[in-house]
Design an enzyme around this catalytic site. Structure first.
Site, PDB file in Angstrom:
ATOM      1  N   SER A  52       0.825  -1.211   0.000  1.00 19.21           N
ATOM      2  CA  SER A  52       0.000   0.000   0.000  1.00 19.21           C
ATOM      3  C   SER A  52       0.860   1.263   0.000  1.00 19.21           C
ATOM      4  O   SER A  52       2.018   1.249   0.424  1.00 19.21           O
ATOM      5  CB  SER A  52      -0.914   0.013   1.232  1.00 19.21           C
TER       6      SER A  52
HETATM    7  N1  SAM Z   1      -0.278  -5.219   4.090  1.00 16.28           N
HETATM    8  C1  SAM Z   1       0.441  -5.509   2.878  1.00 16.28           C
HETATM    9  C2  SAM Z   1       1.812  -4.899   2.847  1.00 16.28           C
HETATM   10  O1  SAM Z   1       2.204  -4.208   3.795  1.00 16.28           O
HETATM   11  O2  SAM Z   1       2.520  -5.143   1.853  1.00 16.28           O
HETATM   12  C3  SAM Z   1      -0.328  -5.148   1.638  1.00 16.28           C
HETATM   13  C4  SAM Z   1      -1.484  -6.025   1.458  1.00 16.28           C
HETATM   14  S1  SAM Z   1      -2.158  -6.173  -0.162  1.00 16.28           S
HETATM   15  C5  SAM Z   1      -2.873  -4.596  -0.431  1.00 16.28           C
HETATM   16  C6  SAM Z   1      -3.521  -7.268   0.248  1.00 16.28           C
HETATM   17  C7  SAM Z   1      -3.096  -8.669   0.618  1.00 16.28           C
HETATM   18  O3  SAM Z   1      -4.233  -9.369   1.096  1.00 16.28           O
HETATM   19  C8  SAM Z   1      -2.585  -9.481  -0.566  1.00 16.28           C
HETATM   20  O4  SAM Z   1      -1.291  -9.938  -0.292  1.00 16.28           O
HETATM   21  C9  SAM Z   1      -3.585 -10.634  -0.685  1.00 16.28           C
HETATM   22  O5  SAM Z   1      -2.986 -11.850  -1.102  1.00 16.28           O
HETATM   23  C10 SAM Z   1      -4.099 -10.722   0.732  1.00 16.28           C
HETATM   24  N2  SAM Z   1      -5.396 -11.379   0.896  1.00 16.28           N
HETATM   25  C11 SAM Z   1      -6.520 -11.281   0.155  1.00 16.28           C
HETATM   26  N3  SAM Z   1      -7.508 -12.032   0.688  1.00 16.28           N
HETATM   27  C12 SAM Z   1      -6.986 -12.628   1.803  1.00 16.28           C
HETATM   28  C13 SAM Z   1      -7.491 -13.519   2.787  1.00 16.28           C
HETATM   29  N4  SAM Z   1      -8.753 -13.985   2.770  1.00 16.28           N
HETATM   30  N5  SAM Z   1      -6.676 -13.905   3.783  1.00 16.28           N
HETATM   31  C14 SAM Z   1      -5.396 -13.471   3.836  1.00 16.28           C
HETATM   32  N6  SAM Z   1      -4.857 -12.630   2.946  1.00 16.28           N
HETATM   33  C15 SAM Z   1      -5.642 -12.200   1.944  1.00 16.28           C
END
Ligand code: SAM
Length: 209
Positions: A52
């Site tokens: 993000s």
């Molecule tokens: N917080 C992260 C960082 O600091 O880099 C960025 C997160 S990215 C915007 C969203 C993340 O949520 C992705 O890596 C995606 O694979 C994960 N995601 C989506 N659905 C999910 C779920 N049900 N459980 C765990 N992770 C999930």
């Protein structure tokens, strides 16, 4: 980054400012993109996911109203950067990532840089982490179709949940505070755009692009 993108836009909590100063963001970004690591936008991290924008990381951290020493759950580990920022304020951070590839990369970066108070699990974060609940604060870093009840129930009394809620394309960042066992207060904080939260209590299908 901290002066121009965060403080100038109202990030004022000294704990958040200090955490953003202490975590080297470039470590969490692929080498080819390192020259853009401190820029004012999200960046790709592989597997179709993103790290993000710095402001969003700081703003969501501030919205958790941390004072230090908390037990925090993050859903959506991605690069591990947000977890690293949280770990500089909280006592212990638990983070769940559905992609084993991203979780493995994040684990390696966090381990080799001395982040000892972060536990990572691969799985469906929409189920929360019931074995470690209740949490003082929970942050969801992917967009959900609705506030996830399963996750809400894992908040401690006075616990705060920050979660983007809306369509695939745009969401509102919401803060939910657990006032009593059964009473929750919900506020809208700002408009945002996140990748979808996929899982049992999130979106069921990958969106058409
Ligand atoms: N917080 C992260 C960082 O600091 O880099 C960025 C997160 S990215 C915007 C969203 C993340 O949520 C992705 O890596 C995606 O694979 C994960 N995601 C989506 N659905 C999910 C779920 N049900 N459980 C765990 N992770 C999930």
């Amino acid at each position: 980054m901290v002066e121009r993108q965060l403080k100038a836009r109202g990030i004022a909590d000294p704990l958040v400012v200090d955490a953003m100063l202490r975590v080297p963001r470039h470590l969490f970004v692929e080498e080819a993109l390192r020259n853009q690591a401190y820029s004012d936008f999200p960046l790709p991290i592989g597997e179709g996911q993103t790290i993000s924008q710095p402001y969003m990381v700081a703003m969501m951290t501030e919205a958790l109203l941390l004072v230090g020493g908390e037990k925090v759950l993050e859903i959506g580990t991605g690069s591990g950067y947000q977890a690293a920022v949280l770990s500089r304020i909280a006592a212990q951070v638990y983070t769940i990532e559905r992609s084993s590839v991203l979780a493995r990369k994040a684990r390696a970066i966090l381990d080799s840089n001395g982040y000892a108070n972060i536990s990572i699990r691969v799985g469906d974060g929409t189920l929360g982490w019931s074995g470690e609940a209740p949490f003082d604060a929970i942050m969801v870093t992917a967009g959900a179709p609705a506030v996830v009840e399963e996750i809400k129930r894992q908040l401690a009394i006075n616990g705060r949940l920050v979660i983007p809620v809306g369509s695939f394309k745009e969401q509102v960042l919401k803060r939910v505070i657990r006032l009593t066992e059964s009473d929750f207060r919900e506020e809208n904080l700002l408009s945002c755009r996140f990748v979808p939260l996929l899982g049992r209590h999130g979106w069921q299908d990958v969106p058409q692009r």
